[in-house]
Design a protein around this motif. Structure first.
Motif, PDB file in Angstrom:
ATOM      1  N   ASP A  55       0.838  -1.203   0.000  1.00  0.00           N
ATOM      2  CA  ASP A  55       0.000   0.000   0.000  1.00  0.00           C
ATOM      3  C   ASP A  55       0.873   1.254   0.000  1.00  0.00           C
ATOM      4  O   ASP A  55       0.831   2.063   0.917  1.00  0.00           O
ATOM      5  N   ALA A  56       1.650   1.394  -1.059  1.00  0.00           N
ATOM      6  CA  ALA A  56       2.525   2.568  -1.190  1.00  0.00           C
ATOM      7  C   ALA A  56       1.712   3.857  -1.176  1.00  0.00           C
ATOM      8  O   ALA A  56       2.158   4.873  -0.638  1.00  0.00           O
ATOM      9  N   ALA A  57       0.518   3.822  -1.744  1.00  0.00           N
ATOM     10  CA  ALA A  57      -0.331   5.017  -1.754  1.00  0.00           C
ATOM     11  C   ALA A  57      -0.746   5.388  -0.328  1.00  0.00           C
ATOM     12  O   ALA A  57      -0.763   6.563   0.032  1.00  0.00           O
ATOM     13  N   GLY A  58      -1.068   4.396   0.481  1.00  0.00           N
ATOM     14  CA  GLY A  58      -1.440   4.654   1.871  1.00  0.00           C
ATOM     15  C   GLY A  58      -0.280   5.226   2.673  1.00  0.00           C
ATOM     16  O   GLY A  58      -0.461   6.103   3.513  1.00  0.00           O
ATOM     17  N   VAL A  59       0.927   4.733   2.391  1.00  0.00           N
ATOM     18  CA  VAL A  59       2.125   5.256   3.043  1.00  0.00           C
ATOM     19  C   VAL A  59       2.308   6.723   2.657  1.00  0.00           C
ATOM     20  O   VAL A  59       2.516   7.589   3.505  1.00  0.00           O
ATOM     21  N   ALA A  60       2.214   7.007   1.366  1.00  0.00           N
ATOM     22  CA  ALA A  60       2.417   8.375   0.874  1.00  0.00           C
ATOM     23  C   ALA A  60       1.337   9.328   1.390  1.00  0.00           C
ATOM     24  O   ALA A  60       1.638  10.433   1.825  1.00  0.00           O
ATOM     25  N   THR A  61       0.085   8.887   1.362  1.00  0.00           N
ATOM     26  CA  THR A  61      -1.027   9.720   1.808  1.00  0.00           C
ATOM     27  C   THR A  61      -0.872  10.109   3.274  1.00  0.00           C
ATOM     28  O   THR A  61      -1.219  11.216   3.660  1.00  0.00           O
ATOM     29  N   ARG A  62      -0.345   9.198   4.066  1.00  0.00           N
ATOM     30  CA  ARG A  62      -0.172   9.457   5.501  1.00  0.00           C
ATOM     31  C   ARG A  62       1.173  10.102   5.815  1.00  0.00           C
ATOM     32  O   ARG A  62       1.534  10.249   6.955  1.00  0.00           O
ATOM     33  N   LYS A  63       1.899  10.464   4.783  1.00  0.00           N
ATOM     34  CA  LYS A  63       3.185  11.163   4.917  1.00  0.00           C
ATOM     35  C   LYS A  63       4.160  10.376   5.803  1.00  0.00           C
ATOM     36  O   LYS A  63       4.759  10.909   6.725  1.00  0.00           O
ATOM     37  N   ILE A  64       4.333   9.100   5.469  1.00  0.00           N
ATOM     38  CA  ILE A  64       5.189   8.219   6.258  1.00  0.00           C
ATOM     39  C   ILE A  64       6.526   8.018   5.559  1.00  0.00           C
ATOM     40  O   ILE A  64       6.571   7.753   4.358  1.00  0.00           O
ATOM     41  N   ILE A  65       7.587   8.114   6.326  1.00  0.00           N
ATOM     42  CA  ILE A  65       8.918   7.730   5.875  1.00  0.00           C
ATOM     43  C   ILE A  65       9.309   6.516   6.706  1.00  0.00           C
ATOM     44  O   ILE A  65       9.139   6.506   7.930  1.00  0.00           O
ATOM     45  N   ILE A  66       9.811   5.493   6.040  1.00  0.00           N
ATOM     46  CA  ILE A  66      10.158   4.234   6.708  1.00  0.00           C
ATOM     47  C   ILE A  66      11.671   4.080   6.728  1.00  0.00           C
ATOM     48  O   ILE A  66      12.329   4.249   5.701  1.00  0.00           O
ATOM     49  N   PHE A  67      12.200   3.762   7.908  1.00  0.00           N
ATOM     50  CA  PHE A  67      13.611   3.459   8.068  1.00  0.00           C
ATOM     51  C   PHE A  67      13.745   2.046   8.592  1.00  0.00           C
ATOM     52  O   PHE A  67      13.023   1.653   9.514  1.00  0.00           O
ATOM     53  N   THR A  68      14.652   1.275   8.019  1.00  0.00           N
ATOM     54  CA  THR A  68      14.997  -0.053   8.530  1.00  0.00           C
ATOM     55  C   THR A  68      16.366   0.065   9.179  1.00  0.00           C
ATOM     56  O   THR A  68      17.294   0.611   8.573  1.00  0.00           O
ATOM     57  N   ILE A  69      16.482  -0.446  10.391  1.00  0.00           N
ATOM     58  CA  ILE A  69      17.741  -0.392  11.123  1.00  0.00           C
ATOM     59  C   ILE A  69      18.160  -1.809  11.466  1.00  0.00           C
ATOM     60  O   ILE A  69      17.422  -2.549  12.124  1.00  0.00           O
ATOM     61  N   VAL A  70      19.335  -2.196  10.967  1.00  0.00           N
ATOM     62  CA  VAL A  70      19.919  -3.513  11.250  1.00  0.00           C
ATOM     63  C   VAL A  70      21.308  -3.245  11.826  1.00  0.00           C
ATOM     64  O   VAL A  70      22.173  -2.730  11.125  1.00  0.00           O
ATOM     65  N   GLY A  71      21.469  -3.579  13.093  1.00  0.00           N
ATOM     66  CA  GLY A  71      22.747  -3.294  13.742  1.00  0.00           C
ATOM     67  C   GLY A  71      23.000  -1.802  13.751  1.00  0.00           C
ATOM     68  O   GLY A  71      22.175  -1.031  14.232  1.00  0.00           O
ATOM     69  N   GLU A  72      24.114  -1.393  13.178  1.00  0.00           N
ATOM     70  CA  GLU A  72      24.453   0.031  13.131  1.00  0.00           C
ATOM     71  C   GLU A  72      24.266   0.612  11.733  1.00  0.00           C
ATOM     72  O   GLU A  72      24.825   1.658  11.399  1.00  0.00           O
ATOM     73  N   GLN A  73      23.452  -0.074  10.917  1.00  0.00           N
ATOM     74  CA  GLN A  73      23.178   0.367   9.551  1.00  0.00           C
ATOM     75  C   GLN A  73      21.713   0.777   9.429  1.00  0.00           C
ATOM     76  O   GLN A  73      20.836   0.190  10.051  1.00  0.00           O
ATOM     77  N   VAL A  74      21.452   1.769   8.591  1.00  0.00           N
ATOM     78  CA  VAL A  74      20.094   2.251   8.386  1.00  0.00           C
ATOM     79  C   VAL A  74      19.838   2.397   6.891  1.00  0.00           C
ATOM     80  O   VAL A  74      20.730   2.755   6.132  1.00  0.00           O
ATOM     81  N   SER A  75      18.612   2.082   6.494  1.00  0.00           N
ATOM     82  CA  SER A  75      18.186   2.240   5.119  1.00  0.00           C
ATOM     83  C   SER A  75      16.840   2.960   5.120  1.00  0.00           C
ATOM     84  O   SER A  75      15.966   2.658   5.933  1.00  0.00           O
ATOM     85  N   ARG A  76      16.695   3.893   4.195  1.00  0.00           N
ATOM     86  CA  ARG A  76      15.436   4.627   4.080  1.00  0.00           C
ATOM     87  C   ARG A  76      14.604   4.015   2.971  1.00  0.00           C
ATOM     88  O   ARG A  76      15.101   3.770   1.871  1.00  0.00           O
ATOM     89  N   GLY A  77      13.314   3.799   3.244  1.00  0.00           N
ATOM     90  CA  GLY A  77      12.393   3.272   2.250  1.00  0.00           C
ATOM     91  C   GLY A  77      12.378   1.752   2.213  1.00  0.00           C
ATOM     92  O   GLY A  77      13.154   1.088   2.874  1.00  0.00           O
ATOM     93  N   LEU A  78      11.429   1.237   1.455  1.00  0.00           N
ATOM     94  CA  LEU A  78      11.303  -0.210   1.265  1.00  0.00           C
ATOM     95  C   LEU A  78      11.278  -0.506  -0.219  1.00  0.00           C
ATOM     96  O   LEU A  78      10.635   0.232  -0.975  1.00  0.00           O
ATOM     97  N   PRO A  79      11.939  -1.557  -0.648  1.00  0.00           N
ATOM     98  CA  PRO A  79      12.759  -2.451   0.162  1.00  0.00           C
ATOM     99  C   PRO A  79      14.044  -1.750   0.631  1.00  0.00           C
ATOM    100  O   PRO A  79      14.502  -0.801   0.008  1.00  0.00           O
ATOM    101  N   ALA A  80      14.563  -2.233   1.744  1.00  0.00           N
ATOM    102  CA  ALA A  80      15.797  -1.686   2.296  1.00  0.00           C
ATOM    103  C   ALA A  80      16.950  -2.106   1.400  1.00  0.00           C
ATOM    104  O   ALA A  80      17.262  -3.283   1.301  1.00  0.00           O
ATOM    105  N   GLU A  81      17.532  -1.131   0.706  1.00  0.00           N
ATOM    106  CA  GLU A  81      18.579  -1.460  -0.265  1.00  0.00           C
ATOM    107  C   GLU A  81      19.844  -0.636  -0.081  1.00  0.00           C
ATOM    108  O   GLU A  81      20.934  -1.142  -0.202  1.00  0.00           O
ATOM    109  N   ILE A  82      19.711   0.642   0.141  1.00  0.00           N
ATOM    110  CA  ILE A  82      20.869   1.513   0.273  1.00  0.00           C
ATOM    111  C   ILE A  82      21.121   1.742   1.758  1.00  0.00           C
ATOM    112  O   ILE A  82      20.274   2.297   2.459  1.00  0.00           O
TER     113      ILE A  82
END
Length: 144
Positions: A55-82
């Motif tokens: 539901d990318a539209a629902g994420v965007a409509t609600r003005k959500i930014i998603i961060f994935t944190i694994v250990g000491e690394q962080v990635s913005r957005g999904l899928p977590a790639e960068i």
């Protein structure tokens, strides 16, 4: 205890080195979902990733930014790639005894919800849509 959680969440967000974003640039503009996990293969993380991507539209409509944190690394957005290293002011990572943790940060920078299990997208949307600022958005802009 809740004030400590809010301070910690703000501290973590302030320390994120993600494309020059900091807490001040996100506050009042975006809600934030932090997905902490030991592994991108963790079943609770996978459920959240799949549900939010569906539901990318629902994420965007609600003005959500998603961060994935694994250990000491962080990635913005999904899928977590960068991936980038957490900044020096990121603070400590919360205890991941369950291997997963979700935190929802509101527009005001306050911690609104936390859990160690995947939350159905519809439940997250209901929580967000029930927040006073989101209700005002819906009332004034007619957003879905």
């Amino acid at each position: 205890m809740r004030a400590t959680g809010v301070f910690f969440a703000m501290f973590v967000l302030f320390g994120l080195c993600v494309r020059a974003q900091d807490l001040e640039s996100l506050r009042w503009k975006n809600r934030v979902i932090l997905l902490y996990t030991h592994s991108l293969d963790h079943p609770e993380y996978k459920k959240m990733e799949t549900g939010l991507q569906a539901d990318a539209a629902g994420v965007a409509t609600r003005k959500i930014i998603i961060f994935t944190i694994v250990g000491e690394q962080v990635s913005r957005g999904l899928p977590a790639e960068i991936w980038e290293k957490l900044g020096p002011r990121a603070g400590r990572i919360p205890d991941l005894a369950e291997g997963f943790r979700l935190e929802l940060i509101g527009l005001d920078g306050g911690l609104k919800y936390t859990t160690t299990t995947a939350t159905p997208r519809e439940q997250l949307w209901a929580l967000i849509d029930g927040m006073p600022m989101r209700r005002e958005e819906l009332r004034t802009k007619g957003n879905p």
